[in-house]
Structure formats: structure tokens, C-alpha cells
Design an enzyme around this catalytic site. Structure first.
Site, mmCIF file in Angstrom:
data_model
loop_
_atom_site.group_PDB
_atom_site.id
_atom_site.type_symbol
_atom_site.label_atom_id
_atom_site.label_comp_id
_atom_site.label_asym_id
_atom_site.label_seq_id
_atom_site.Cartn_x
_atom_site.Cartn_y
_atom_site.Cartn_z
ATOM 1 N N GLY A 10 -7.573 -18.006 13.832
ATOM 2 C CA GLY A 10 -6.857 -16.752 13.596
ATOM 3 C C GLY A 10 -7.746 -15.558 13.920
ATOM 4 O O GLY A 10 -8.840 -15.711 14.474
ATOM 5 N N THR A 123 -7.970 -9.633 -0.022
ATOM 6 C CA THR A 123 -7.519 -8.371 0.566
ATOM 7 C C THR A 123 -7.511 -7.248 -0.475
ATOM 8 O O THR A 123 -7.319 -7.514 -1.665
ATOM 9 C CB THR A 123 -6.085 -8.545 1.112
ATOM 10 O OG1 THR A 123 -5.504 -7.260 1.367
ATOM 11 C CG2 THR A 123 -5.173 -9.264 0.113
ATOM 12 N N ASP A 124 -7.675 -6.032 0.015
ATOM 13 C CA ASP A 124 -7.579 -4.885 -0.903
ATOM 14 C C ASP A 124 -6.167 -4.753 -1.481
ATOM 15 O O ASP A 124 -5.959 -4.070 -2.484
ATOM 16 C CB ASP A 124 -8.008 -3.578 -0.212
ATOM 17 C CG ASP A 124 -7.184 -3.204 1.013
ATOM 18 O OD1 ASP A 124 -6.258 -3.968 1.383
ATOM 19 O OD2 ASP A 124 -7.472 -2.141 1.611
ATOM 20 N N GLU A 125 -5.192 -5.416 -0.851
ATOM 21 C CA GLU A 125 -3.801 -5.263 -1.302
ATOM 22 C C GLU A 125 -3.560 -5.873 -2.682
ATOM 23 O O GLU A 125 -2.562 -5.574 -3.322
ATOM 24 C CB GLU A 125 -2.840 -5.838 -0.257
ATOM 25 C CG GLU A 125 -2.995 -5.112 1.059
ATOM 26 C CD GLU A 125 -1.923 -5.407 2.097
ATOM 27 O OE1 GLU A 125 -0.790 -5.724 1.720
ATOM 28 O OE2 GLU A 125 -2.254 -5.311 3.293
ATOM 29 N N TYR A 147 3.395 -11.070 -0.397
ATOM 30 C CA TYR A 147 2.128 -11.452 0.249
ATOM 31 C C TYR A 147 0.940 -11.206 -0.676
ATOM 32 O O TYR A 147 0.141 -12.110 -0.956
ATOM 33 C CB TYR A 147 1.940 -10.674 1.566
ATOM 34 C CG TYR A 147 0.488 -10.549 1.975
ATOM 35 C CD1 TYR A 147 -0.240 -11.681 2.334
ATOM 36 C CD2 TYR A 147 -0.158 -9.316 1.969
ATOM 37 C CE1 TYR A 147 -1.587 -11.572 2.674
ATOM 38 C CE2 TYR A 147 -1.495 -9.207 2.309
ATOM 39 C CZ TYR A 147 -2.209 -10.335 2.658
ATOM 40 O OH TYR A 147 -3.531 -10.235 2.983
ATOM 41 N N LYS A 151 -1.886 -13.692 -2.480
ATOM 42 C CA LYS A 151 -3.343 -13.609 -2.334
ATOM 43 C C LYS A 151 -4.020 -13.460 -3.705
ATOM 44 O O LYS A 151 -5.064 -14.064 -3.956
ATOM 45 C CB LYS A 151 -3.734 -12.439 -1.418
ATOM 46 C CG LYS A 151 -3.424 -12.643 0.051
ATOM 47 C CD LYS A 151 -4.129 -13.838 0.670
ATOM 48 C CE LYS A 151 -5.623 -13.634 0.830
ATOM 49 N NZ LYS A 151 -6.246 -14.839 1.490
ATOM 50 N N LYS A 186 0.924 -6.832 13.383
ATOM 51 C CA LYS A 186 0.339 -5.806 12.511
ATOM 52 C C LYS A 186 0.336 -4.473 13.261
ATOM 53 O O LYS A 186 0.413 -4.431 14.486
ATOM 54 C CB LYS A 186 -1.095 -6.194 12.124
ATOM 55 C CG LYS A 186 -1.209 -7.546 11.422
ATOM 56 C CD LYS A 186 -0.789 -7.495 9.984
ATOM 57 C CE LYS A 186 -0.742 -8.877 9.350
ATOM 58 N NZ LYS A 186 -2.044 -9.486 9.151
ATOM 59 N N LEU A 187 0.201 -3.384 12.494
ATOM 60 C CA LEU A 187 0.434 -2.050 13.054
ATOM 61 C C LEU A 187 -0.282 -1.798 14.398
ATOM 62 O O LEU A 187 0.366 -1.456 15.393
ATOM 63 C CB LEU A 187 0.024 -0.970 12.042
ATOM 64 C CG LEU A 187 0.200 0.467 12.542
ATOM 65 C CD1 LEU A 187 1.677 0.840 12.640
ATOM 66 C CD2 LEU A 187 -0.521 1.447 11.629
ATOM 67 N N TYR A 204 7.525 3.167 9.959
ATOM 68 C CA TYR A 204 8.260 3.021 8.705
ATOM 69 C C TYR A 204 8.240 4.334 7.921
ATOM 70 O O TYR A 204 7.163 4.922 7.722
ATOM 71 C CB TYR A 204 7.627 1.944 7.810
ATOM 72 C CG TYR A 204 7.629 0.537 8.366
ATOM 73 C CD1 TYR A 204 8.508 0.137 9.372
ATOM 74 C CD2 TYR A 204 6.762 -0.429 7.862
ATOM 75 C CE1 TYR A 204 8.512 -1.155 9.860
ATOM 76 C CE2 TYR A 204 6.749 -1.729 8.345
ATOM 77 C CZ TYR A 204 7.628 -2.090 9.349
ATOM 78 O OH TYR A 204 7.619 -3.371 9.828
ATOM 79 N N ARG A 211 -3.980 3.820 5.285
ATOM 80 C CA ARG A 211 -4.723 2.561 5.231
ATOM 81 C C ARG A 211 -6.187 2.861 5.572
ATOM 82 O O ARG A 211 -6.476 3.834 6.269
ATOM 83 C CB ARG A 211 -4.159 1.542 6.244
ATOM 84 C CG ARG A 211 -2.690 1.135 5.985
ATOM 85 C CD ARG A 211 -2.572 0.326 4.721
ATOM 86 N NE ARG A 211 -1.239 -0.177 4.439
ATOM 87 C CZ ARG A 211 -0.384 0.415 3.594
ATOM 88 N NH1 ARG A 211 -0.702 1.552 2.997
ATOM 89 N NH2 ARG A 211 0.780 -0.140 3.334
ATOM 90 N N ARG A 270 9.627 0.252 4.666
ATOM 91 C CA ARG A 270 9.431 -1.100 4.148
ATOM 92 C C ARG A 270 9.771 -1.117 2.659
ATOM 93 O O ARG A 270 9.433 -0.162 1.938
ATOM 94 C CB ARG A 270 7.970 -1.473 4.377
ATOM 95 C CG ARG A 270 7.541 -2.778 3.780
ATOM 96 C CD ARG A 270 6.025 -2.972 3.905
ATOM 97 N NE ARG A 270 5.628 -3.468 5.209
ATOM 98 C CZ ARG A 270 4.358 -3.555 5.614
ATOM 99 N NH1 ARG A 270 3.382 -3.146 4.833
ATOM 100 N NH2 ARG A 270 4.060 -4.037 6.811
#
Ligand code: TYD
Length: 335
Positions: A10, A123-125, A147, A151, A186-187, A204, A211, A270
Site C-alpha cells: 500500500g 491515525t490522528d482521526e 473508519y 482504527k 484520497k484528496l 465537499y 487537514r 461528507r
């Protein structure tokens, strides 16, 4: 030192393999990858003949395959994940299977093998959205999307293996990552490849979301530093310190590709869209001796150039399953 890298075909995983082979002359790398849609053999084609590298195709949720891959392994770096927020909104099953169940299976095997280090790439998310300031590692987890909830589940499962069984777990939480070899959903790679093809750039909402961007190589180097120098039980934020609005990114992509502003299309926002992510990375810089090296201006320019020069990498992707997802995702958002 023998590192089991999962998801090594990946985007971030393949950058990690390259950085590790460059930095560690005596390392052995086993890449365990299921080769699902976002993996690409081309991402690791240049290391395929390196005697220090081997590849196994398989699922991190498959205990038998994982036990085999784990043989002789001293360090694990788990990059294998479903990672696209929009897909998780359409359905989270694959996310839970890979990001939570897969992490569990991997931890179980790592424990049985008695590895020296297990690194969970997160991830920071998992921290959720932040209006002001930046997340430190002690911030409570508050994931918003299916998602990021998956995580967060993986992070907690891994730490539970440390607490309960003594597995030496380290977690890194990275910010939005960009660079060559990123699947164009992804963006940044989506907008760059769309701009190069004269296709719409679907922004969006109002594009005001923020980010914090980090280059794939810098992210990979941060993960490697945490794997080698991090303290088990600790979390390290790996961010680029490049906060930008989505509109800023869109303008840059148009400027650098020379595409028309008419391509900008505002679409429905989104669901549950996080407004801003920002990471405090001082702990990683202090304790790991790591810092991001690639400036965003240079990294973005190089990335645009890479997609311009590597159409053969991404053009075949933009058909078949990709198209199906794309139509489903964006047709429903058009205003
Ligand atoms: P993305 O690359 O999906 O990463 P993440 O959601 O994990 O941060 O999206 C980055 C930002 O770009 C996010 O605010 C959503 C926005 N975005 C768009 O405006 N249009 C798009 O087509 C995509 C894919 C993302």
C-alpha cells in the site's frame, strides 16, 4: 532484525519498506499484504529482487497465514488497513474486519512469537476534530467516522495486549499523508489525477475544512523511528505541521497542473465531516529524534510531477471497481 510489514504494497507501507531498506543494511523485511484494491505491486517492484525482502500474499485476519509470516520475526509494523473515510460511510464491515479483527489476530500471533516490538500504525482521526490548538497523545479518543472508530478499536486492542500479556506495543498516529504511489481516492491524488484528465474536482461543502499534511516518506521515517526508539506503551504523533484548507489544496493543484478553475465543483458535504485535524508532534521530535524533512511546497510539487510522469501507474486503476465506487460516491453528492 526481521520486520513483518503488513500492508507493505500500500501507500505508506511501501514508503516504509523503502526507508527501512535504505536505513538498515542488515534488516530483513517480510511484506504480508492481501493485495486488495488500494495495494499495488508496482509500489514494491523495485525491491522485489533485494535479498533482504520477501513477500507473502495474505490477510492479517487469517491466523494461519499470519503465524507463518511471523516466523523468525523480531519486529512488527502493522500498516494493513482499510483507510478511506468515504468508503467506511458506505459500509464499515471491511474496516472492522481488517482494522480491528486483523489487529487482534496479528497481536495474538506477535505475542505467541515473543516479538521485541509491535508497532500499530494509527491515525490522528482517532482524536476526532479540533477547533483550536493541536492534539497531544494524551487527548481522549473521540473518533467520528466508521473508519476512525475502527482504527481506535485497533489501537485499544493492541494496548490491551500490552496490558494483559506484556506485548511491547507502540502506537503512531499520523496526519493526512500525501506523496507518490497513493491510490487516487484520497484528496490530493484524486484531485491531481482528475485535473490532469480534465475531470471535475468535487469539493465537499465549502472546502474550508483543514487537514495537516505530511509526506509519505516523512511519515514512514517517523514510524521507523518509533519502531526502533519508541518506548512500549507509548503513543507518538507523526504530523507534518502543514495545516491547509481543502480549498488551498484545490487551488494549488489547479495552478500546478495548469487545469481550469471551471473544474471546481462544490458537492454535498461528507456526512459527519470532521472540520479540522492538527497534531502536536513535539513528543516524537523530542523522544525519537525524528522530524519531517520534506517541505509541503516541494513535496506537493514533486507529487504532482510524479502523477504527471506516471500515468501508467494510475490510469489502469481509474476503471473497473474504481469507476463503480466513484459513480456511486459522487453522483449522490452532486447538487
Ligand atoms: P481524505 O483524503 O478522504 O482524507 P480524510 O478524510 O481521512 O482526512 O479527505 C481529505 C479532505 O478532503 C477531507 O476534508 C475531505 C475532503 N475531500 C473533498 O473535499 N473531496 C473529495 O473528493 C475527497 C476525497 C476529499
Amino acid at each position: 532484525m526481521r520486520i513483518l510489514v503488513t500492508g507493505g504494497a500500500g501507500f505508506i507501507g511501501s514508503h516504509f519498506i523503502h526507508v527501512a531498506l535504505e536505513q538498515l543494511p542488515d534488516v530483513e523485511i517480510v511484506n504480508l499484504d492481501l493485495m486488495t484494491y488500494a495495494a499495488n505491486p508496482a509500489n514494491v517492484a523495485d525491491v522485489a529482487d533485494d535479498p533482504r525482502y520477501s513477500f507473502i500474499q495474505g490477510d492479517i485476519g487469517d491466523a494461519e497465514v499470519v503465524a507463518k509470516a511471523m516466523q523468525g520475526v523480531t519486529h512488527v509494523a502493522n500498516f494493513a488497513a482499510e483507510s478511506h473515510v468515504d468508503r467506511s460511510i458506505h459500509g464499515a464491515r471491511d474496516f472492522i474486519m481488517t482494522d480491528v479483527l486483523g489487529t487482534y489476530v496479528l497481536c495474538q500471533a506477535a505475542k505467541a512469537a515473543g516479538v521485541e516490538r509491535y508497532l500499530q500504525v494509527s491515525t490522528d482521526e482517532v482524536y476526532g476534530s479540533i477547533d483550536e490548538g493541536a492534539f497531544t497523545e494524551t487527548h481522549p479518543l473521540n473518533p467520528s467516522s466508521p473508519y476512525s472508530a475502527s482504527k481506535a478499536g485497533g489501537d485499544l486492542q493492541a494496548f490491551a495486549y500490552m496490558h494483559t500479556f506484556g506485548l511491547p506495543v507502540i502506537v503512531t498516529r499520523g496526519s493526512n499523508t500525501y506523496g507518490p504511489n497513493q491510490y487516487p481516492e484520497k484528496l490530493i491524488p484524486l484531485f491531481v489525477t482528475n485535473a490532469l484528465d480534465g475531470e471535475k474536482l468535487p469539493v465537499y461543502g465549502d472546502g474550508g475544512q483543514i487537514r495537516d499534511w505530511i509526506h509519505g516518506r516523512d511519515h514512514a521515517a517517523g514510524v521507523l523511528a518509533a519502531l526502533l526508539k519508541g518506548t512500549p506503551g507509548e503513543v507518538y504523533n507523526i504530523g507534518g505541521g502543514n495545516e491547509r484548507t481543502n480549498m488551498w489544496i484545490t487551488e494549488q493543484v489547479l495552478e500546478q497542473t495548469g487545469a481550469s478553475r471551471d473544474l471546481i465543483t462544490y458537492v454535498e458535504d461528507r456526512l459527519g465531516h470532521d472540520v479540522r485535524y492538527a497534531l502536536d508532534t513535539s513528543k516524537a521530535q523530542r523522544e525519537l529524534g525524528w522530524k519531517p524533512e520534506i517541505s509541503f511546497d516541494q513535496g506537493l510539487a514533486d507529487t504532482v510531477k510524479w502523477y504527471q510522469e506516471n500515468r501508467a501507474w494510475w490510469e489502469p486503476i481509474k476503471s473497473g471497481e474504481y469507476r463503480e465506487f466513484y459513480e456511486q460516491q459522487y453522483a449522490s453528492l452532486e447538487k
